[in-house]
Write a protein that holds these residues in place. Structure first.
Motif, PDB file in Angstrom:
ATOM      1  N   PHE A 244      22.142  54.405 -28.507  1.00 45.31           N
ATOM      2  CA  PHE A 244      22.974  55.447 -27.909  1.00 45.31           C
ATOM      3  C   PHE A 244      24.455  55.366 -28.301  1.00 45.31           C
ATOM      4  CE2 PHE A 244      25.601  57.185 -24.514  1.00 45.31           C
ATOM      5  CZ  PHE A 244      25.140  58.494 -24.489  1.00 45.31           C
ATOM      6  N   PRO A 245      25.077  54.176 -28.357  1.00 44.31           N
ATOM      7  CA  PRO A 245      26.498  54.139 -28.708  1.00 44.31           C
ATOM      8  C   PRO A 245      26.823  54.835 -30.027  1.00 44.31           C
ATOM      9  CG  PRO A 245      25.856  52.025 -27.808  1.00 44.31           C
ATOM     10  CD  PRO A 245      24.588  52.836 -27.992  1.00 44.31           C
ATOM     11  N   ALA A 246      25.996  54.670 -31.030  1.00 46.64           N
ATOM     12  CA  ALA A 246      26.238  55.326 -32.320  1.00 46.64           C
ATOM     13  C   ALA A 246      26.098  56.842 -32.198  1.00 46.64           C
ATOM     14  CB  ALA A 246      25.280  54.785 -33.377  1.00 46.64           C
ATOM     15  N   ARG A 247      25.096  57.302 -31.439  1.00 40.28           N
ATOM     16  CA  ARG A 247      24.930  58.751 -31.244  1.00 40.28           C
ATOM     17  C   ARG A 247      26.108  59.339 -30.481  1.00 40.28           C
ATOM     18  NH1 ARG A 247      19.894  56.873 -29.832  1.00 40.28           N
ATOM     19  NH2 ARG A 247      20.063  57.575 -27.665  1.00 40.28           N
ATOM     20  N   LEU A 248      26.590  58.610 -29.481  1.00 37.06           N
ATOM     21  CA  LEU A 248      27.730  59.082 -28.706  1.00 37.06           C
ATOM     22  C   LEU A 248      28.988  59.141 -29.565  1.00 37.06           C
ATOM     23  CD1 LEU A 248      28.946  59.957 -26.016  1.00 37.06           C
ATOM     24  CD2 LEU A 248      29.366  57.532 -25.529  1.00 37.06           C
ATOM     25  N   ASP A 249      29.201  58.137 -30.388  1.00 39.47           N
ATOM     26  CA  ASP A 249      30.370  58.119 -31.266  1.00 39.47           C
ATOM     27  C   ASP A 249      30.372  59.332 -32.187  1.00 39.47           C
ATOM     28  OD1 ASP A 249      32.753  56.809 -32.396  1.00 39.47           O
ATOM     29  OD2 ASP A 249      31.479  56.554 -34.170  1.00 39.47           O
ATOM     30  N   LEU A 250      29.247  59.638 -32.779  1.00 40.91           N
ATOM     31  CA  LEU A 250      29.140  60.809 -33.648  1.00 40.91           C
ATOM     32  C   LEU A 250      29.403  62.090 -32.861  1.00 40.91           C
ATOM     33  CD1 LEU A 250      28.455  62.162 -36.342  1.00 40.91           C
ATOM     34  CD2 LEU A 250      26.042  62.058 -35.661  1.00 40.91           C
ATOM     35  N   ALA A 251      28.816  62.210 -31.690  1.00 44.97           N
ATOM     36  CA  ALA A 251      29.010  63.406 -30.860  1.00 44.97           C
ATOM     37  C   ALA A 251      30.471  63.562 -30.449  1.00 44.97           C
ATOM     38  CB  ALA A 251      28.114  63.345 -29.630  1.00 44.97           C
ATOM     39  N   ALA A 252      31.156  62.462 -30.153  1.00 48.30           N
ATOM     40  CA  ALA A 252      32.569  62.518 -29.777  1.00 48.30           C
ATOM     41  C   ALA A 252      33.427  62.983 -30.941  1.00 48.30           C
ATOM     42  CB  ALA A 252      33.039  61.158 -29.270  1.00 48.30           C
ATOM     43  N   ARG A 253      33.124  62.502 -32.135  1.00 50.57           N
ATOM     44  CA  ARG A 253      33.873  62.958 -33.319  1.00 50.57           C
ATOM     45  C   ARG A 253      33.640  64.440 -33.565  1.00 50.57           C
ATOM     46  NH1 ARG A 253      31.935  59.618 -37.768  1.00 50.57           N
ATOM     47  NH2 ARG A 253      30.538  58.662 -36.294  1.00 50.57           N
ATOM     48  N   GLU A 254      32.383  64.873 -33.448  1.00 57.07           N
ATOM     49  CA  GLU A 254      32.061  66.287 -33.648  1.00 57.07           C
ATOM     50  C   GLU A 254      32.710  67.182 -32.589  1.00 57.07           C
ATOM     51  OE1 GLU A 254      27.783  66.267 -33.743  1.00 57.07           O
ATOM     52  OE2 GLU A 254      27.728  65.740 -35.876  1.00 57.07           O
ATOM     53  N   ALA A 255      32.926  66.652 -31.385  1.00 56.01           N
ATOM     54  CA  ALA A 255      33.551  67.421 -30.298  1.00 56.01           C
ATOM     55  C   ALA A 255      35.072  67.481 -30.437  1.00 56.01           C
ATOM     56  CB  ALA A 255      33.164  66.817 -28.947  1.00 56.01           C
ATOM     57  N   GLY A 256      35.631  66.744 -31.389  1.00 54.25           N
ATOM     58  CA  GLY A 256      37.071  66.771 -31.609  1.00 54.25           C
ATOM     59  C   GLY A 256      37.878  66.062 -30.547  1.00 54.25           C
TER      60      GLY A 256
END
Length: 92
Positions: free
Chosen positions: A59-71
């Protein structure tokens, strides 16, 4: 399973813009989540915390990617700091 805690500093002026982005991210990520902040403001900065209980190790890696995509990076001061905790056996 782990509990994930993510904390960061937010400029008070950016908080109204950041809040809906974080809420949208948490709704999109598909796990129960909480968003909190410290009650005090220091030097115009708030401290926020996202909490994701009982998530898998990936999950941490998925969250990191989602946070970057959310700006989110452009609206926080410094890095998003991640802490991972795991359950210990229950005492008596």
């Amino acid at each position: 399973m782990i509990d994930l805690y993510v904390y960061y500093k937010v400029r008070e002026a950016d908080a109204p813009t950041l809040a809906p982005r974080v809420c949208a991210l948490q709704a999109h990520i598909g796990v129960p989540a909480q968003l909190k902040r410290r009650p005090d403001v220091r030097d115009g900065m708030q401290t926020w915390m996202e909490i994701y209980p009982n998530v898998d190790d990936g999950f941490p890696a998925r969250l990191d990617l989602a946070a970057r995509e959310a700006g989110l990076d452009g609206l926080i001061e410094g890095a998003r700091r991640v802490e991972i905790f795991m359950d210990l056996p229950t005492c008596a």
